[in-house]
Design a protein around this motif. Sequence first.
Motif, PDB file in Angstrom:
ATOM      1  N   UNK A  99       0.893  -1.169  -0.053  1.00  0.00           N
ATOM      2  CA  UNK A  99       0.005   0.163   0.003  1.00  0.00           C
ATOM      3  C   UNK A  99       0.855   1.366   0.079  1.00  0.00           C
ATOM      4  N   UNK A 100       1.950   1.436   0.859  1.00  0.00           N
ATOM      5  CA  UNK A 100       2.795   2.350   0.769  1.00  0.00           C
ATOM      6  C   UNK A 100       3.580   2.792  -0.470  1.00  0.00           C
ATOM      7  N   UNK A 101       3.937   1.440  -1.188  1.00  0.00           N
ATOM      8  CA  UNK A 101       4.716   1.665  -2.174  1.00  0.00           C
ATOM      9  C   UNK A 101       3.722   2.075  -3.575  1.00  0.00           C
ATOM     10  N   UNK A 102       2.590   1.645  -3.497  1.00  0.00           N
ATOM     11  CA  UNK A 102       1.722   1.768  -4.425  1.00  0.00           C
ATOM     12  C   UNK A 102       1.405   3.328  -4.240  1.00  0.00           C
ATOM     13  N   UNK A 103       1.129   3.777  -3.140  1.00  0.00           N
ATOM     14  CA  UNK A 103       0.972   5.499  -2.852  1.00  0.00           C
ATOM     15  C   UNK A 103       1.845   6.142  -3.154  1.00  0.00           C
ATOM     16  N   UNK A 104       3.210   5.647  -2.991  1.00  0.00           N
ATOM     17  CA  UNK A 104       4.266   6.498  -3.433  1.00  0.00           C
ATOM     18  C   UNK A 104       4.192   6.539  -5.059  1.00  0.00           C
ATOM     19  N   UNK A 105       3.964   5.574  -5.788  1.00  0.00           N
ATOM     20  CA  UNK A 105       4.099   5.471  -7.168  1.00  0.00           C
ATOM     21  C   UNK A 105       3.021   6.722  -7.532  1.00  0.00           C
ATOM     22  N   UNK A 106       1.768   6.427  -6.946  1.00  0.00           N
ATOM     23  CA  UNK A 106       0.746   7.281  -7.580  1.00  0.00           C
ATOM     24  C   UNK A 106       1.153   8.756  -7.187  1.00  0.00           C
ATOM     25  N   UNK A 107       1.492   9.096  -6.021  1.00  0.00           N
ATOM     26  CA  UNK A 107       2.145  10.389  -5.511  1.00  0.00           C
ATOM     27  C   UNK A 107       3.025  10.910  -6.744  1.00  0.00           C
ATOM     28  N   UNK A 108       3.910   9.961  -7.098  1.00  0.00           N
ATOM     29  CA  UNK A 108       4.903  10.460  -8.218  1.00  0.00           C
ATOM     30  C   UNK A 108       4.369  11.043  -9.601  1.00  0.00           C
ATOM     31  N   UNK A 109       3.296   9.989  -9.631  1.00  0.00           N
ATOM     32  CA  UNK A 109       2.611   9.945 -11.017  1.00  0.00           C
ATOM     33  C   UNK A 109       1.845  11.352 -11.117  1.00  0.00           C
TER      34      UNK A 109
END
Length: 228
Positions: A99-109
């Motif tokens: 969840x934390x990694x996916x949220x980080x990817x979404x944040x950068x996107x």
Amino acid sequence: MADSEPGIGKKILSFFIKDADETASGTQVPRPAAAPIPESSKPAPATVTNAAGTGQIDKKFTEHFVNLLEKANLPGPDYFEYKQALQSMEGLGLGEEKQFQAAWASFKAMGGAKDTTVLKTSADQYLTILVKDRESFLKDVEKAIKERVGALQDEQQKLEQTNAAYAQQIIDLQKKIDENKNRLGQISGEVAEQTAKINSNKDSFEVTYVSFVDQIQSDLVKINQYLQ
């Protein structure tokens, strides 16, 4: 987080308090049906143990912190945007790390920074704001204790001193009562003694008086008898 973004306060509230929509509007928002959560896995209400007992999350303090963070929100994508992305990962069946990694990817996107420094820096800034607010609150608490509780303690001390003075007065009065009782007992004996002395003196007076009167009256009788 951009200042112009609408509903910032509501979003902040939803980050930290579950069912924020229900809390804010007072009505329940329809949600998709989900499998019942076992009792053992349901989160317990947030509580904090303190000197007075156990405190719970309070609506007025929740609103206070939301307003505080809303006013302090920093321009541009930061911790709050990441928190929003992280929240959107709930219910996807991902583990916490994913969840934390996916949220980080979404944040950068969505145009966020490419390293986590901005997250850590902005989160630390918000923590600093909360810590300073707590320090200010605790000072107000201490002041309130001194003003309100201190006044009650002063009253308590005065009442205890007054009661101690009354108790001493009662002891002193009881001592005087005992002294008076002892004196009353002495006076009873003295009254009897003085009465006996006076009556004895009276008797002596009467005897002596009768002696003089009898002598004179006897002489008068004899004068009248022998000197005619």
